[in-house]
Design a protein around this motif. Structure first.
Motif, PDB file in Angstrom:
ATOM      1  N   GLN A  45       0.803  -1.223   0.000  1.00 16.93           N
ATOM      2  CA  GLN A  45       0.000   0.000   0.000  1.00 16.93           C
ATOM      3  C   GLN A  45       0.835   1.272   0.000  1.00 16.93           C
ATOM      4  N   ASP A  46       1.986   1.242   0.634  1.00 16.79           N
ATOM      5  CA  ASP A  46       2.808   2.447   0.761  1.00 16.79           C
ATOM      6  C   ASP A  46       4.017   2.452  -0.150  1.00 16.79           C
ATOM      7  N   HIS A  47       3.990   1.624  -1.227  1.00 16.95           N
ATOM      8  CA  HIS A  47       5.162   1.558  -2.083  1.00 16.95           C
ATOM      9  C   HIS A  47       4.883   2.156  -3.456  1.00 16.95           C
ATOM     10  N   ILE A  48       5.744   1.843  -4.440  1.00 24.78           N
ATOM     11  CA  ILE A  48       5.718   2.576  -5.711  1.00 24.78           C
ATOM     12  C   ILE A  48       4.580   2.164  -6.648  1.00 24.78           C
ATOM     13  N   MET A  49       4.047   0.955  -6.490  1.00 27.12           N
ATOM     14  CA  MET A  49       2.942   0.503  -7.340  1.00 27.12           C
ATOM     15  C   MET A  49       1.879  -0.191  -6.483  1.00 27.12           C
ATOM     16  N   PRO A  50       1.211   0.559  -5.612  1.00 24.63           N
ATOM     17  CA  PRO A  50       0.255  -0.063  -4.688  1.00 24.63           C
ATOM     18  C   PRO A  50      -0.872  -0.801  -5.409  1.00 24.63           C
ATOM     19  N   ASN A  51      -1.084  -2.033  -5.006  1.00 23.83           N
ATOM     20  CA  ASN A  51      -2.162  -2.856  -5.561  1.00 23.83           C
ATOM     21  C   ASN A  51      -2.576  -3.852  -4.482  1.00 23.83           C
TER      22      ASN A  51
END
Length: 219
Positions: A45-51
């Motif tokens: 959730q808090d990274h470069i490609m949240p999915n």
């Protein structure tokens, strides 16, 4: 009791079978586990490609695979092993369950290693207009390389443990030797020699992994 020459004659082919299984398995484990670990971390959730959906599904699948004891997993995927290599018995066949068991383990190690990367470095890359792939290849992996090497080392030792269990069901290697001679034929000298060889092998791998990780450590 076996003479020293007899022990060497028994141990040598079994050792080479174990090395073949272990190092072939680690190659495929890294090939499959590294991308899985990367996907786990970047879809957070808090990274470069949240999915969240992809992250949760993948995380659940990995946890499920990791929860299965290796010997049960090895028997459970016999049809898959036959489909991949044409047989479920032998050294080559044992590589398939070794990879299946080690990949989710290594994926979690990769996720943990990449999570340790300073978020400020990632933010700086984003500010400079780096694409997600550039961030992965030029920031995350290089910054976590030392931890990844240690992760490969831990996984390699884990695979050695798994390979010994593979011998119980005809997987070959040192585990098979220990079962056939040390257990069924009550030859304790063969069992002891097998244990000594496995201990030495693990120590050598751990020492090499520690040295390589220390040399590339940027911290």
């Amino acid at each position: 009791m076996n003479s020293f020459n007899d022990l060497i004659a028994l141990l040598t082919p079994s050792l080479f079978e174990t090395l073949y299984m272990v190092f072939t398995a680690i190659i495929f484990t890294v090939l499959f586990g590294l991308p899985l670990g990367i996907i786990l971390i970047i879809t957070n959730q808090d990274h470069i490609m949240p999915n969240p959906l992809l992250n949760n599904v993948l995380s659940y699948a990995i946890n499920t695979m990791r929860s299965l004891p290796f010997i049960i997993l090895m028997i459970f995927i016999i049809p898959f092993t036959r489909m991949v290599v044409g047989t479920s018995i032998g050294t080559t066949a044992a590589i398939v369950p070794l990879v299946v068991a080690a990949t989710p383990f290594f994926a979690r190690i990769v996720e943990s290693a990449l999570r340790e990367v300073d978020w400020g470095v990632v933010e700086a890359a984003i500010a400079m207009g780096a694409t997600p792939m550039q961030i992965i290849v030029k920031v995350l992996i290089p910054e976590a390389m030392s931890s990844l090497v240690l992760g490969v080392t831990i996984t390699l030792i884990n695979i050695i443990s798994f390979s010994a269990m593979a011998g119980v069901v005809g997987g070959g290697g040192l585990g098979d030797l220990a079962v056939r001679y040390g257990y069924h034929r009550f030859q304790t000298d063969v069992m002891l020699a097998t244990v000594v060889v496995l201990i030495v092998l693990v120590q050598l791998i751990q020492t090499a992994g520690n040295r390589i990780a220390k040399q590339i450590n940027k911290k």
